[in-house]
Design a protein around this motif. Structure first.
Motif, mmCIF file in Angstrom:
data_model
loop_
_atom_site.group_PDB
_atom_site.id
_atom_site.type_symbol
_atom_site.label_atom_id
_atom_site.label_comp_id
_atom_site.label_asym_id
_atom_site.label_seq_id
_atom_site.Cartn_x
_atom_site.Cartn_y
_atom_site.Cartn_z
ATOM 1 N N ARG A 12 0.841 -1.209 0.000
ATOM 2 C CA ARG A 12 0.000 0.000 0.000
ATOM 3 C C ARG A 12 0.868 1.248 0.000
ATOM 4 N N PHE A 13 1.914 1.259 0.801
ATOM 5 C CA PHE A 13 2.837 2.388 0.842
ATOM 6 C C PHE A 13 3.441 2.639 -0.543
ATOM 7 N N TRP A 14 3.926 1.577 -1.173
ATOM 8 C CA TRP A 14 4.548 1.735 -2.489
ATOM 9 C C TRP A 14 3.546 2.146 -3.566
ATOM 10 N N MET A 15 2.329 1.630 -3.479
ATOM 11 C CA MET A 15 1.348 1.864 -4.546
ATOM 12 C C MET A 15 0.444 3.080 -4.307
ATOM 13 N N GLN A 16 0.158 3.419 -3.061
ATOM 14 C CA GLN A 16 -0.820 4.469 -2.796
ATOM 15 C C GLN A 16 -0.256 5.661 -2.023
ATOM 16 N N ASP A 17 0.752 5.441 -1.216
ATOM 17 C CA ASP A 17 1.259 6.506 -0.345
ATOM 18 C C ASP A 17 2.617 7.026 -0.805
ATOM 19 N N ASP A 18 2.910 6.906 -2.068
ATOM 20 C CA ASP A 18 4.231 7.173 -2.620
ATOM 21 C C ASP A 18 4.362 8.570 -3.219
ATOM 22 N N GLU A 19 3.357 9.397 -3.087
ATOM 23 C CA GLU A 19 3.369 10.696 -3.760
ATOM 24 C C GLU A 19 4.568 11.562 -3.378
ATOM 25 N N GLN A 20 4.982 11.501 -2.118
ATOM 26 C CA GLN A 20 6.115 12.343 -1.703
ATOM 27 C C GLN A 20 7.412 11.988 -2.414
ATOM 28 N N GLY A 55 7.352 11.186 -5.650
ATOM 29 C CA GLY A 55 7.038 11.364 -7.063
ATOM 30 C C GLY A 55 6.554 10.089 -7.724
ATOM 31 N N TRP A 56 5.960 9.207 -6.947
ATOM 32 C CA TRP A 56 5.408 7.944 -7.447
ATOM 33 C C TRP A 56 6.484 7.032 -8.053
ATOM 34 N N GLN A 57 7.711 7.218 -7.663
ATOM 35 C CA GLN A 57 8.789 6.400 -8.241
ATOM 36 C C GLN A 57 8.624 4.918 -7.926
ATOM 37 N N HIS A 58 8.245 4.568 -6.705
ATOM 38 C CA HIS A 58 8.077 3.153 -6.350
ATOM 39 C C HIS A 58 6.927 2.553 -7.147
ATOM 40 N N ARG A 59 5.800 3.252 -7.162
ATOM 41 C CA ARG A 59 4.619 2.786 -7.900
ATOM 42 C C ARG A 59 4.941 2.615 -9.395
#
Length: 126
Positions: free
Chosen positions: A80-88, A90-94
């Motif tokens: 969830r952190f990687w896919m939804q909470d990654d905005e800070q 720049g969505w690099q993980h997602r």
């Protein structure tokens, strides 16, 4: 959404590298981990995906990347952190998780003696 043309494959080599990286991170003081130090550097001080580092030595030359999380303890929270909470970040993980050009991945987790979990996924293309 268009599915990836070929499925992502599990890599035992990348799993081993990811697990060793999680163990390495667990060996560092949490102050270092959370101090802004780059969690993707290994014992040599270089990024684990750099030329001459573990992923390169394992034969992944076309593409190499890594995602790391610490302190979650439950796999669903990490994802969830990687896919939804990654905005800070720049969505690099997602974006890495959704990148269809990546062919192989290996997850590796480690829980330190103080019960702090590190989760690493190394990804690459030969």
């Amino acid at each position: 959404m268009t599915p990836c043309p070929t499925p992502l494959r599990y890599s035992r080599k990348l799993h081993s590298i990811a697990r060793q990286h999680s163990i390495y991170l667990a060996s560092k003081p949490l102050e270092w981990v959370h101090s802004g130090s780059n969690m993707h550097t290994g014992p040599s001080g270089k990024f684990v995906w750099d030329t001459g580092e573990p992923m390169d030595h394992a034969g992944f030359h076309a593409f190499r990347a890594e995602i790391v999380a610490d302190g979650f303890g439950i796999a669903t929270d990490v994802v969830r952190f990687w896919m939804q909470d990654d905005e800070q970040w720049g969505w690099q993980h997602r974006n890495l998780i959704l990148n269809s050009s990546i062919k192989y991945a290996g997850p590796g987790s480690y829980t330190s003696p103080s019960n702090h979990q590190f989760d690493t996924v190394d990804m690459g293309t030969l």
